[in-house]
Design an enzyme around this catalytic site. Sequence first.
Site, short mmCIF file in Angstrom:
data_model
loop_
_atom_site.label_atom_id
_atom_site.label_comp_id
_atom_site.label_asym_id
_atom_site.label_seq_id
_atom_site.Cartn_x
_atom_site.Cartn_y
_atom_site.Cartn_z
N SER A 199 1.79 -9.49 8.54
CA SER A 199 1.66 -8.50 9.62
C SER A 199 1.89 -9.10 11.00
O SER A 199 2.56 -8.49 11.83
CB SER A 199 0.30 -7.81 9.55
OG SER A 199 0.24 -6.99 8.41
N LYS A 241 -11.32 -2.45 3.61
CA LYS A 241 -10.78 -1.11 3.89
C LYS A 241 -11.80 0.02 3.72
O LYS A 241 -11.69 1.04 4.39
CB LYS A 241 -9.57 -0.84 2.99
CG LYS A 241 -8.33 -1.64 3.35
CD LYS A 241 -7.15 -1.21 2.50
CE LYS A 241 -5.90 -2.00 2.83
NZ LYS A 241 -4.71 -1.48 2.18
N ASP A 298 -1.12 3.70 4.55
CA ASP A 298 -0.50 3.12 3.34
C ASP A 298 0.31 4.17 2.56
O ASP A 298 1.47 3.94 2.21
CB ASP A 298 -1.58 2.55 2.41
CG ASP A 298 -2.09 1.19 2.89
OD1 ASP A 298 -1.33 0.47 3.56
OD2 ASP A 298 -3.24 0.86 2.58
N GLY A 311 -5.75 2.33 -8.78
CA GLY A 311 -6.55 1.46 -7.92
C GLY A 311 -6.48 1.92 -6.48
O GLY A 311 -6.13 3.06 -6.19
N LEU A 316 5.32 -0.99 -6.00
CA LEU A 316 4.64 -1.33 -4.73
C LEU A 316 4.68 -2.82 -4.44
O LEU A 316 4.50 -3.25 -3.31
CB LEU A 316 3.17 -0.89 -4.80
CG LEU A 316 2.84 0.47 -4.22
CD1 LEU A 316 3.70 1.53 -4.82
CD2 LEU A 316 1.38 0.78 -4.41
N TYR A 369 5.82 -6.40 -3.52
CA TYR A 369 6.97 -6.95 -2.78
C TYR A 369 7.04 -8.47 -2.87
O TYR A 369 7.83 -9.10 -2.17
CB TYR A 369 7.01 -6.45 -1.33
CG TYR A 369 5.84 -6.80 -0.46
CD1 TYR A 369 4.75 -5.95 -0.38
CD2 TYR A 369 5.84 -7.95 0.30
CE1 TYR A 369 3.68 -6.25 0.43
CE2 TYR A 369 4.77 -8.25 1.12
CZ TYR A 369 3.70 -7.40 1.18
OH TYR A 369 2.62 -7.70 1.99
N GLY A 392 8.65 -2.69 -3.00
CA GLY A 392 7.45 -2.48 -2.19
C GLY A 392 7.55 -2.91 -0.73
O GLY A 392 6.65 -2.60 0.06
#
Length: 284
Positions: free
Chosen positions: A20, A69, A105, A132, A222, A224, A245
């Site tokens: 990020s 989260k 997301d 999940g 999803l 990557y 992903g």
Amino acid sequence: MNSHTVLYGVIGDPIRHSRSPVMLGRAFRESGVNGAYGAFHVAPERLGDAIRGIRALGFRGLNVTIPHKVEVMAYLDEIDESAGAIGAVNTIVNEDGRLIGYNTDGIGYVRSLKEEAEPDLTGKRVLVLGAGGAARGIVWALQREHTAEIWLANRTEQRAVGLAAALPSDGRLKVLPWHLLAEACGEADIVINTTSVGMAPHTEAMPADPAWLRPGAVASDLIYNPLKTAFLGAAEQRGCRIHGGLGMFVYQGAYAFEYWTGLPAPARAMREEVLASFAGTAAV
Ligand code: NAP
């Protein structure tokens, strides 16, 4: 940086693997925003302190990753509808001292799917493998599209039942027993792997037999790391359109950037930066 630089960051435990900072750093440079984005290692018992620090230092925005989260929601002033329904926050916006939690997301995933693989989800039958944390946002976002049906299958069926019960029921979302996977794969227009099966270092594992998929259908993953999983590689051989992903990661960050700055995110440059950071290190 100067004394007007606006602060942003991501918190998680662990955090040093996070892409990020390079991705959002590029977004700020590309858009001419005087912002700085750091990665902060926050252990679960320091989460409250970290959020108080964000308030005290006047950070404009924060991304939140595993394992915070869900727990972070207790420290915020407001939870957006999407994050409330999903039950997790990955983006915080600081509006003059009020911390508002969002979840980008699922919408990030759907934006990537539409831009990169299937522009029109109208009437599509979508099979989601896994129930999940990541599946929650994706199913919620898919429910906002005009899909015909969303089938949810998880190895532990009870978890899929729990997820379906927690989301708004609109008749299109159905839980499917794991042993009916072969049949469902053959009928689905889009098969999405939201399980962790195939993720590095166990890159040979596959969540379902790609031979079950219909040629022409979309196989989406999803994961990557690696950028193209074994599942996607085999689905491509079978004649499926494939979707990895990386786009989800880029667009969840793009939405966060847009919420924080009000500017359109430079998604192409963001993707380029993440890809460059992977050079020589993919599938590790
Ligand atoms: P999670 O909450 O731990 O869920 C894991 C899921 O995988 C569960 O449904 C679990 O089924 C299933 N699973 C694990 N091992 C399995 C196996 N051997 N066979 C069948 N199913 C199995 O993880 P998550 O946070 O949802 O993340 C899932 C994946 O999405 C990860 O690979 C993650 O890297 C990826 N992800 C990508 C992005 C992105 O930006 N591209 C964002 C978030 C997550 P049970 O319930 O039966 O255990």
